[in-house]
Design a protein around this motif. Structure first.
Motif, PDB file in Angstrom:
ATOM      1  N   ALA A 101       0.840  -1.194   0.000  1.00 23.80           N
ATOM      2  CA  ALA A 101       0.000   0.000   0.000  1.00 23.80           C
ATOM      3  C   ALA A 101       0.876   1.246   0.000  1.00 23.80           C
ATOM      4  N   LEU A 102       0.513   2.203  -0.849  1.00 17.56           N
ATOM      5  CA  LEU A 102       1.212   3.488  -0.941  1.00 17.56           C
ATOM      6  C   LEU A 102       0.231   4.573  -0.532  1.00 17.56           C
ATOM      7  N   VAL A 103       0.471   5.180   0.630  1.00 18.87           N
ATOM      8  CA  VAL A 103      -0.432   6.191   1.178  1.00 18.87           C
ATOM      9  C   VAL A 103       0.007   7.565   0.700  1.00 18.87           C
ATOM     10  N   TRP A 104      -0.938   8.308   0.147  1.00 15.72           N
ATOM     11  CA  TRP A 104      -0.650   9.606  -0.479  1.00 15.72           C
ATOM     12  C   TRP A 104      -1.356  10.723   0.270  1.00 15.72           C
ATOM     13  N   ASN A 105      -0.704  11.872   0.319  1.00 13.63           N
ATOM     14  CA  ASN A 105      -1.345  13.075   0.834  1.00 13.63           C
ATOM     15  C   ASN A 105      -0.769  14.287   0.116  1.00 13.63           C
ATOM     16  N   PRO A 106      -1.633  15.218  -0.346  1.00 14.67           N
ATOM     17  CA  PRO A 106      -1.161  16.359  -1.131  1.00 14.67           C
ATOM     18  C   PRO A 106      -0.781  17.576  -0.312  1.00 14.67           C
ATOM     19  N   GLY A 107      -1.126  17.587   0.987  1.00 12.88           N
ATOM     20  CA  GLY A 107      -0.750  18.737   1.801  1.00 12.88           C
ATOM     21  C   GLY A 107      -1.860  19.741   1.952  1.00 12.88           C
ATOM     22  N   GLY A 108      -1.499  21.003   1.952  1.00 14.74           N
ATOM     23  CA  GLY A 108      -2.452  22.094   2.139  1.00 14.74           C
ATOM     24  C   GLY A 108      -1.971  23.071   3.222  1.00 14.74           C
ATOM     25  N   PRO A 132       8.499   4.415  13.007  1.00 16.95           N
ATOM     26  CA  PRO A 132       9.527   4.133  11.999  1.00 16.95           C
ATOM     27  C   PRO A 132       9.562   2.667  11.565  1.00 16.95           C
ATOM     28  N   ASP A 133       9.126   1.773  12.438  1.00 19.93           N
ATOM     29  CA  ASP A 133       9.163   0.349  12.111  1.00 19.93           C
ATOM     30  C   ASP A 133       8.010  -0.069  11.215  1.00 19.93           C
ATOM     31  N   ARG A 134       7.105   0.844  10.926  1.00 16.17           N
ATOM     32  CA  ARG A 134       5.939   0.523  10.107  1.00 16.17           C
ATOM     33  C   ARG A 134       6.002   1.177   8.733  1.00 16.17           C
ATOM     34  N   VAL A 135       7.182   1.703   8.387  1.00 15.77           N
ATOM     35  CA  VAL A 135       7.376   2.363   7.094  1.00 15.77           C
ATOM     36  C   VAL A 135       8.320   1.527   6.244  1.00 15.77           C
ATOM     37  N   ARG A 136       7.873   1.167   5.072  1.00 15.91           N
ATOM     38  CA  ARG A 136       8.727   0.443   4.126  1.00 15.91           C
ATOM     39  C   ARG A 136       9.594   1.414   3.339  1.00 15.91           C
ATOM     40  N   ALA A 137       8.996   2.515   2.868  1.00 13.05           N
ATOM     41  CA  ALA A 137       9.699   3.553   2.107  1.00 13.05           C
ATOM     42  C   ALA A 137       8.881   4.828   2.221  1.00 13.05           C
ATOM     43  N   ALA A 138       9.534   5.981   2.098  1.00 16.56           N
ATOM     44  CA  ALA A 138       8.826   7.259   2.234  1.00 16.56           C
ATOM     45  C   ALA A 138       9.432   8.290   1.292  1.00 16.56           C
ATOM     46  N   VAL A 139       8.580   8.858   0.425  1.00 11.70           N
ATOM     47  CA  VAL A 139       8.984   9.964  -0.445  1.00 11.70           C
ATOM     48  C   VAL A 139       8.348  11.235   0.086  1.00 11.70           C
ATOM     49  N   LEU A 140       9.184  12.223   0.387  1.00 12.22           N
ATOM     50  CA  LEU A 140       8.725  13.540   0.814  1.00 12.22           C
ATOM     51  C   LEU A 140       9.009  14.499  -0.340  1.00 12.22           C
ATOM     52  N   ASP A 141       7.977  15.082  -0.900  1.00 11.95           N
ATOM     53  CA  ASP A 141       8.075  15.841  -2.143  1.00 11.95           C
ATOM     54  C   ASP A 141       7.668  17.291  -1.896  1.00 11.95           C
ATOM     55  N   SER A 191       4.315  18.667   0.006  1.00 14.93           N
ATOM     56  CA  SER A 191       4.058  19.965   0.608  1.00 14.93           C
ATOM     57  C   SER A 191       3.760  19.811   2.102  1.00 14.93           C
ATOM     58  N   TYR A 192       2.608  20.303   2.590  1.00 13.77           N
ATOM     59  CA  TYR A 192       2.314  20.158   4.018  1.00 13.77           C
ATOM     60  C   TYR A 192       2.172  18.695   4.411  1.00 13.77           C
ATOM     61  N   GLY A 193       1.890  17.837   3.435  1.00 20.88           N
ATOM     62  CA  GLY A 193       1.847  16.406   3.722  1.00 20.88           C
ATOM     63  C   GLY A 193       3.177  15.863   4.198  1.00 20.88           C
ATOM     64  N   THR A 194       4.273  16.545   3.871  1.00 20.68           N
ATOM     65  CA  THR A 194       5.577  16.087   4.367  1.00 20.68           C
ATOM     66  C   THR A 194       5.692  16.266   5.875  1.00 20.68           C
ATOM     67  N   MET A 195       4.882  17.149   6.454  1.00 18.59           N
ATOM     68  CA  MET A 195       4.827  17.243   7.919  1.00 18.59           C
ATOM     69  C   MET A 195       4.218  15.967   8.493  1.00 18.59           C
ATOM     70  N   LEU A 196       3.170  15.461   7.840  1.00 19.27           N
ATOM     71  CA  LEU A 196       2.555  14.200   8.279  1.00 19.27           C
ATOM     72  C   LEU A 196       3.557  13.068   8.155  1.00 19.27           C
ATOM     73  N   ALA A 197       4.286  13.045   7.026  1.00 21.83           N
ATOM     74  CA  ALA A 197       5.266  11.982   6.814  1.00 21.83           C
ATOM     75  C   ALA A 197       6.341  11.994   7.896  1.00 21.83           C
ATOM     76  N   GLN A 198       6.826  13.185   8.229  1.00 19.08           N
ATOM     77  CA  GLN A 198       7.868  13.268   9.256  1.00 19.08           C
ATOM     78  C   GLN A 198       7.330  12.851  10.618  1.00 19.08           C
ATOM     79  N   ALA A 199       6.086  13.251  10.918  1.00 24.45           N
ATOM     80  CA  ALA A 199       5.489  12.836  12.191  1.00 24.45           C
ATOM     81  C   ALA A 199       5.326  11.322  12.237  1.00 24.45           C
ATOM     82  N   TYR A 200       4.897  10.720  11.119  1.00 25.73           N
ATOM     83  CA  TYR A 200       4.702   9.269  11.104  1.00 25.73           C
ATOM     84  C   TYR A 200       6.034   8.533  11.205  1.00 25.73           C
TER      85      TYR A 200
END
Length: 514
Positions: A98-105, A233-242, A219-228
Motif C-alpha cells: 500500500a502506498l499512502v498519499w497526501n497532497p498537503g495544504g 519508523p518500524d511501520r514504514v517500508r519507504a517514504a517519499v517527501l516531495d 508539501s504540508y503532507g511532508t509534515m505528516l510523513a515526518q510525524a509518522y
C-alpha cells in the motif's frame, strides 16, 4: 471563482490541479452523476467494509471509513470517521503493498488519488491509498469559524507592524476569536495537528492489514510523513517527501513562507511564457510518460511536452495569436490530465495541431474537468481549521505582543495581513508540544525531493529536514512544487526506482544531486 477562493485571503493554496484549471481558462464542466462518497465504516484494527466508488479515470476505486479517537489519550472517547479510498494495484501478481498519499495544504482533499499524474509503475505495483484528513471533507468536516474580527482585520491594513497601537485590544480580539472558534469546533480543536493525523494514518495501516506501508506525501503532507516516521519508523517500508517543509521553523516563519507571501501570486515564474510552460508540464504530468511509452497511438511521442509547447506558441517564433493558442492548449491539457481514457484523443489533437488544425484542441478544452473529480477535490479553506493545524504543529509565542514582535523581526513591518490571521495562535489549545526538529531512525532511509528554486518549500528547509531524517536528498533545477505529480520526469523516475526497491542507491540523475 477558483482564483477568488485562492487569493482572497492569500493564506492557503487551493488544490494545485484545480488552480491550473482556472489558470488555463477552462470551466469545470458538468459531468454525469454525483461524486461517489465513502459510506462503509470500520473500527480501528478491523478490516474496512469497502464499497465501490468509481471516478472518471478510476473505475476500480473503492471507499471505506476508519473510525479513530479524536484524542489518542482517550481511546474510548469521542470518535471521528476518516474517509479513505483505494485504487487496487493494476498488476496484482506484482503488487508490492500500500502506498499512502497526501497532497498537503493543509486542507487539500486527499480522498482521491492522483494515479493519472504519477508514473504508471506506481499504480501497477501499489494499492494507492488516499484519505481526507480529520476535520476536512468526508472526514468529519468541521463547522466554519469564519474570518477574524474587525479589530484584527484592521491590522491587515496597518502600514507598519512595529508601530501598531492598541495591542491590548488586539490581544482581547484574538483571545475572543480563539474562544469562539474552539467552542464551535469542540474537543477536536486541539487535535488537528500532524501528530494526530499520523496516528490516523497508522489506524489506516492497521485497518488495511498491512505490516508496513509506503508513503508519498507532498508539501504540508511532508509534515505528516515526518510525524509518522518519528512515531512509527518500524511501520514504514519507504517514504517519499516531495516539496518538504521544515517543522523546526517557527510558526511565524512558516506562515510567512507558505501562507500569504508574494510567492502566492508568483507560484509560477513572472515571465508569462515560463509560467505557461510550467503549467503545461504539471497538467501533462501523467500524459508525458504514457505518450513516450505508446508511440503506436501517440503521434507526438518523440517530445510530448515540446509538441504541446509548440502548439501553444511557446516554441520557435511567437505567433500573433499566442495568447489564444496558449489558452487553448492549456485548456485541452487540463481536460485530459486526470482521465487516461482521454489521452489518446489529446495526442491526436496535438498531432493535428502540427499541421495547423486546432479544431480538436478547441473541442477537447470545452470538456473541462469532470464534475465528479472537481467535487471530490474541494479543499477546506476555513481559517479555524487552518489555525487548528498550524498553531498546533509549530512553535508560537504565547502572547500577542510576542507574535507581533516576531513578525516584525522575521517578516518586516509589512506582514500585517498575515499576522491578522495568526494572532489567535497565541491562545490556541496545544495538548502536545510543537513538532520541532523531528528526527528519523535507522529503520528506513526516506527520499526527499525538492526544487532548487521552489517558492513554497525552500531548498534550505528541505536540506535541514533531510539531514535530520537521515534521508537521501534529490534536488532538481526549477520552481516546480511537488515534482512527482508535477511532471518533473527525473524526479518521477527516481520515485519509481526508490519506491519499488526501497533503496536510495542508483537513483536517476536530476542535474543537481546531493
Amino acid at each position: 471563482m477558483i482564483d477568488t477562493l485562492l487569493f482572497s485571503r492569500r493564506r492557503r493554496m487551493m488544490a494545485a490541479l484545480l488552480v491550473l484549471a482556472a489558470a488555463a481558462g477552462c470551466a469545470l464542466a458538468p459531468g454525469s452523476g454525483n461524486a461517489a462518497t465513502p459510506t462503509a465504516s470500520s473500527s480501528v484494527g478491523s478490516s474496512p467494509a469497502w464499497s465501490t466508488c468509481p471516478l472518471p479515470g478510476q473505475p476500480t476505486r473503492q471507499c471505506a471509513t476508519v473510525r479513530v479517537p479524536v484524542d489518542a489519550a482517550k481511546p474510548n472517547g469521542e470518535k471521528v470517521g476518516i474517509a479513505i479510498s483505494r485504487l487496487p494495484a493494476a498488476k496484482r501478481s506484482e503488487r508490492i503493498g500500500a502506498l499512502v498519499w497526501n497532497p498537503g495544504g493543509p486542507g487539500e482533499s486527499g480522498l482521491w488519488a492522483p494515479a493519472a499524474l504519477l508514473p504508471p509503475e506506481l499504480s501497477e505495483r501499489f494499492d494507492l491509498i488516499g484519505f481526507d484528513m480529520r476535520g476536512t471533507g468526508k472526514s468529519g468536516a468541521l463547522p466554519e469559524c469564519g474570518e477574524t474580527t474587525d479589530e484584527l482585520k484592521r491590522l491587515s491594513e496597518t502600514p507598519g507592524l512595529a508601530k501598531v497601537q492598541h495591542r491590548a485590544r488586539l490581544a482581547a480580539a484574538a483571545r475572543s476569536y480563539t474562544e469562539r472558534c474552539t467552542r464551535k469546533l469542540g474537543p477536536i480543536a486541539g487535535h488537528l495537528g500532524s501528530r494526530d493525523v499520523a496516528r490516523d494514518i497508522d489506524a489506516i495501516r492497521a485497518a488495511l492489514g498491512e505490516e508496513k506501508i509506503s508513503l508519498l506525501m507532498g508539501s504540508y503532507g511532508t509534515m505528516l510523513a515526518q510525524a509518522y516516521l518519528t512515531l512509527h519508523p518500524d511501520r514504514v517500508r519507504a517514504a517519499v517527501l516531495d516539496g518538504t517543509m521544515d517543522p523546526a521553523v517557527s510558526g511565524v516563519r512558516a506562515s510567512l513562507d507558505g501562507s500569504g507571501s508574494q510567492t502566492d501570486t508568483n507560484y509560477f515564474s513572472n515571465d508569462p511564457d515560463d509560467a505557461a510552460r510550467e503549467k503545461l508540464r504539471l497538467t501533462l504530468s501523467g500524459f508525458t510518460p504514457w505518450c513516450r511509452a505508446h508511440e503506436d497511438v501517440c503521434p507526438v511521442h518523440a517530445d510530448p511536452l515540446g509538441s504541446a509547447e509548440k502548439a501553444a506558441g511557446l516554441k520557435g517564433r511567437a505567433p500573433q495569436d499566442k495568447a489564444a493558442r496558449t489558452k487553448r492548449v492549456l485548456g485541452a491539457a487540463v481536460a485530459a490530465m486526470f482521465v487516461p481514457d482521454r489521452w489518446q484523443a489529446l495526442a491526436g489533437a496535438l498531432g493535428a495541431a502540427r499541421t495547423g488544425s486546432t479544431t480538436a484542441l478547441d473541442e477537447f478544452a470545452a470538456q473541462g474537468v469532470p464534475k465528479e473529480l472537481a467535487d471530490v477535490m474541494k479543499p477546506t479553506l476555513d481559517l479555524g481549521y487552518d489555525l487548528g493545524v498550524r498553531c498546533t504543529d509549530f512553535a508560537w509565542p504565547r502572547t500577542v505582543d510576542g507574535v507581533i514582535d516576531t513578525y516584525v523581526k522575521q517578516g518586516g513591518g509589512e506582514a500585517g495581513y498575515i499576522a491578522a490571521d495568526y494572532l489567535p495562535c497565541a491562545f490556541w489549545p496545544r495538548p502536545e508540544k510543537p513538532l520541532g526538529a523531528l528526527k528519523g531512525s535507522a529503520g528506513v532511509t526516506p527520499l526527499v525531493i525538492n526544487g532548487e528554486h521552489d517558492p513554497r518549500t525552500g531548498i534550505e528547509g528541505a536540506r535541514a529536514a533531510a539531514r535530520r531524517l537521515g534521508a537521501r536528498l534529490l534536488t532538481f533545477p526549477g520552481r516546480t512544487h511537488e515534482a512527482t505529480t508535477g511532471g518533473v520526469e527525473c524526479a518521477q523516475r527516481a520515485a519509481v526506482v526508490y519506491l519499488t526497491n526501497g533503496k536510495t542507491a542508483d537513483l536517476p540523475e536530476c542535474g543537481i544531486r546531493r
